[in-house]
Design an enzyme around this catalytic site. Structure first.
Site, PDB file in Angstrom:
ATOM      1  N   ILE A   1       0.699   7.115   0.470  1.00 51.24           N
ATOM      2  CA  ILE A   1       0.161   5.665   1.170  1.00 51.24           C
ATOM      3  C   ILE A   1      -1.354   5.599   0.743  1.00 51.24           C
ATOM      4  O   ILE A   1      -2.149   6.760   0.948  1.00 51.24           O
ATOM      5  CB  ILE A   1       0.210   5.926   2.675  1.00 51.24           C
ATOM      6  CG1 ILE A   1       1.782   6.248   3.113  1.00 51.24           C
ATOM      7  CG2 ILE A   1      -0.428   4.742   3.693  1.00 51.24           C
ATOM      8  CD1 ILE A   1       1.913   6.861   4.611  1.00 51.24           C
ATOM      9  N   CYS A   2      -1.396   4.483   0.509  1.00 54.00           N
ATOM     10  CA  CYS A   2      -3.177   4.233   0.430  1.00 54.00           C
ATOM     11  C   CYS A   2      -3.773   3.621   1.580  1.00 54.00           C
ATOM     12  O   CYS A   2      -3.821   2.484   1.929  1.00 54.00           O
ATOM     13  CB  CYS A   2      -3.124   3.217  -0.881  1.00 54.00           C
ATOM     14  SG  CYS A   2      -4.993   2.668  -1.414  1.00 54.00           S
ATOM     15  N   ALA A   3      -4.248   4.443   2.462  1.00 55.79           N
ATOM     16  CA  ALA A   3      -5.083   3.908   3.505  1.00 55.79           C
ATOM     17  C   ALA A   3      -6.123   4.885   3.813  1.00 55.79           C
ATOM     18  O   ALA A   3      -6.222   6.154   3.735  1.00 55.79           O
ATOM     19  CB  ALA A   3      -4.047   4.085   4.784  1.00 55.79           C
TER      20      ALA A   3
ATOM     21  N   HIS B   1       0.944  -1.189  -0.093  1.00 56.74           N
ATOM     22  CA  HIS B   1       0.021   0.038   0.208  1.00 56.74           C
ATOM     23  C   HIS B   1       0.807   1.350  -0.059  1.00 56.74           C
ATOM     24  O   HIS B   1       0.326   2.213   0.159  1.00 56.74           O
ATOM     25  CB  HIS B   1      -1.020  -0.051   1.295  1.00 56.74           C
ATOM     26  CG  HIS B   1      -2.023  -1.094   1.340  1.00 56.74           C
ATOM     27  ND1 HIS B   1      -2.752  -1.356   2.191  1.00 56.74           N
ATOM     28  CD2 HIS B   1      -2.309  -1.921   0.297  1.00 56.74           C
ATOM     29  CE1 HIS B   1      -3.756  -2.118   1.901  1.00 56.74           C
ATOM     30  NE2 HIS B   1      -3.062  -2.799   0.910  1.00 56.74           N
TER      31      HIS B   1
END
Lengths: 370, 155
Positions: free
Chosen positions: B94-96, B87
């Site tokens: 950041i992919c969150a 991620h």
């Protein structure tokens, strides 16, 4: 920013409870808004039952229609004033100093009984805190040391021993009173001092901050000659402002709302929109508390927010501009963006050489197309 | 610097970090400005694949913090590289979901760090996200401008 900056220590928080008093700490923590981490100001509840400061949850719901704690869908229509919670927060703030006193180890033997006499220093601190909360938001960070009087202390003791909270809504000092700036000794309204220091102590000038409602209106009139035709709203019972549909509203409609509240109507549509939005937020949340601020104080606050937004914007611009004026700044900029430049250069080179190869290939033999 | 509410909240958070400290594995490296902090994050324990590695997480707080989410990236420079994680893109983005759609104003800087730490801790294989190169080539400098799709909640 220095982590040991004195401003970080000089927070105007009340002293915390000793770590061994877990129950009291928990009780204390429960009376803090989860969004601003301050004691509730004008607490309201929403549909799921969670409570926040009116202003906090209103601005949160503007960007996301969910409860910040439990994620349940929530709308502004479900906001209800929580009077019981407000009463609890108010009385807890009054009782806090006493409780801290009682929770000290040496006093632990007499915990069950009310204290014979709370120490005047803590009681007056408590009172000062209350005063500060009653004033305009801008005055919340000023130092309590600046004012304490005998009368003040007596009153505070009175309140803490009787536990009453009804009749204490007359702060001895108001935001309009003058005080001395601790740095440059200029005299100006107490509420304006923190901002004045933040701006690096400019010489005080006649400001809109905290002047009486009559003056306020006259001031705006002077600036925007003959614009405002609205009656003095301060005397009328306050009603919530309904939000306009910002997509459909014309600048003229927004201006009408603003001038109805004696606010400036300068700027383009986005600026007007932002001002209307901010004002509605301030105004509507001010209706959810039993210590409402005066309209001039709200207008001053709006003014402040706009000024600080503007400063932020300009600061960002300046930073980049300034960086590019110095040699080191340019070097840094190149270092930061150099990779990007290098990548683009390579891409172009690769493309060119491919095109070249293709051109050659066409001239010579047929090329394979991938 | 940010306006009223944001300034006060950030000062409060800094003061709390100063008095109470940060959770294990998380260190406040510096706060160059009140609205830009860098944390050092390492994953503790034996089972992690990131043993011995330290990452720098930068948080930039907008004007309307905590209503608006902070801008969170892993630093990608000469000193620090972003963790290899499905991620985390190689430019540090950041992919969150909690940094975007599921941000909530009750969260704070330390909570973000803890989430990132646990995101690393639960990861089992070191790899970059699918389409890393494509994304990094066209990514905006502010990850909040990317339209994220949250499809994997295992790590």
């Amino acid at each position: 920013m220095d982590l040991n900056h004195p401003m970080l220590l000089a927070s105007d928080d009340p002293p915390p409870f000793p770590p061994n008093q877990t129950q009291l700490r928990r009780l204390d923590r429960a009376l803090y808004c989860q969004i601003c981490k301050e004691p509730f100001q004008g607490p309201v509840s929403i549909a799921c039952g969670h409570s926040f400061c009116s202003q906090c949850i209103r601005s949160s719901l503007e960007s996301l229609k969910k409860c910040p704690v439990c994620n349940e869908t929530a709308g502004e229509g479900s906001i209800r004033r929580n009077r019981a919670l407000e009463e609890i927060v108010d009385s807890w703030e009054d009782a806090r100093a006493v409780m801290i006193n009682l929770s000290q180890p040496q006093a632990s033997s007499s915990r069950k009984r009310p204290p014979p006499q709370p120490t005047t220093s803590s009681a007056s601190n408590d009172k000062v805190k209350r005063l500060r909360r009653d004033e305009a938001g801008s005055s919340r960070s000023q130092s309590p040391a600046k004012r304490s009087s005998g009368a003040d202390e007596d009153e505070a003791i009175d309140i803490s021993s009787s536990g009453g909270v009804e009749d204490e809504d007359e702060p001895v000092l108001t935001e309009n009173d003058e005080g001395e700036c601790p740095i440059c000794s200029a005299r100006l309204a107490i509420a304006a001092i923190p901002l004045h220091i933040e701006r690096g102590c400019p010489p005080p000038k006649k400001q809109v901050n905290g002047s009486g409602s009559g003056n306020q209106k006259a001031d705006w009139k002077k600036v925007f000659g003959g614009v405002s035709t609205a009656k003095n709203k301060d005397k009328e019972p306050m009603k919530r402002i309904t939000k306009p549909n910002y997509h459909l509203a014309t600048p003229a409609e927004l201006k009408a709302i603003l001038s109805a509240h004696s606010l400036p109507i300068t700027g383009d549509k986005p600026a007007l929109e932002a001002r209307v939005q901010e004002w509605i937020l301030l105004y509507n949340s001010n209706l959810d508390t039993s210590h409402p601020k005066s309209l001039p104080a709200l207008r001053a606050r709006l003014n402040e927010i706009e000024a600080s937004r503007k400063r932020d914007k300009e600061k960002g611009k300046d930073a980049l501009g300034e960086q590019l004026t110095t040699k080191e700044g340019v070097a840094k900029y190149v270092k930061e963006r150099g990779g990007e430049f290098e990548r683009l250069r390579k891409e172009v080179l690769a493309r060119d050489s491919q095109a070249l190869a293709r051109a050659k290939g066409q001239a010579g033999k047929p090329i394979e197309i991938e | 610097m940010a306006t009223g509410l944001a300034t006060k909240r950030l000062m409060k958070e800094l003061a709390e970090i100063k008095t109470k400290g940060t959770p294990p594995g998380i260190v406040l490296l510096n706060a160059v400005a009140l609205d830009q902090w860098v944390f050092l994050i390492s994953v503790l324990g034996d089972e992690t694949i990131y043993a011995g590695e330290t990452f720098a997480l930068r948080l930039k707080f907008p004007n309307r913090y905590p209503i608006d989410s902070p801008e969170v990236t892993f630093l990608a420079d000469a000193e620090y590289i972003p963790p290899l994680h499905p991620h985390v893109y190689s430019n540090g983005h950041i992919c969150a979901s909690i940094l975007g759609a599921e941000w909530s104003p009750v969260l704070n800087a330390v909570a973000v760090c803890i989430t990132m730490q646990s995101m690393l801790a639960s990861n089992k294989k070191k790899e970059r996200p699918e389409g890393n190169d494509r994304y990094v080539r066209s990514a905006p400098s502010n990850p909040k401008l990317t339209r994220w799709q949250y499809d994997d909640d295992t790590v």
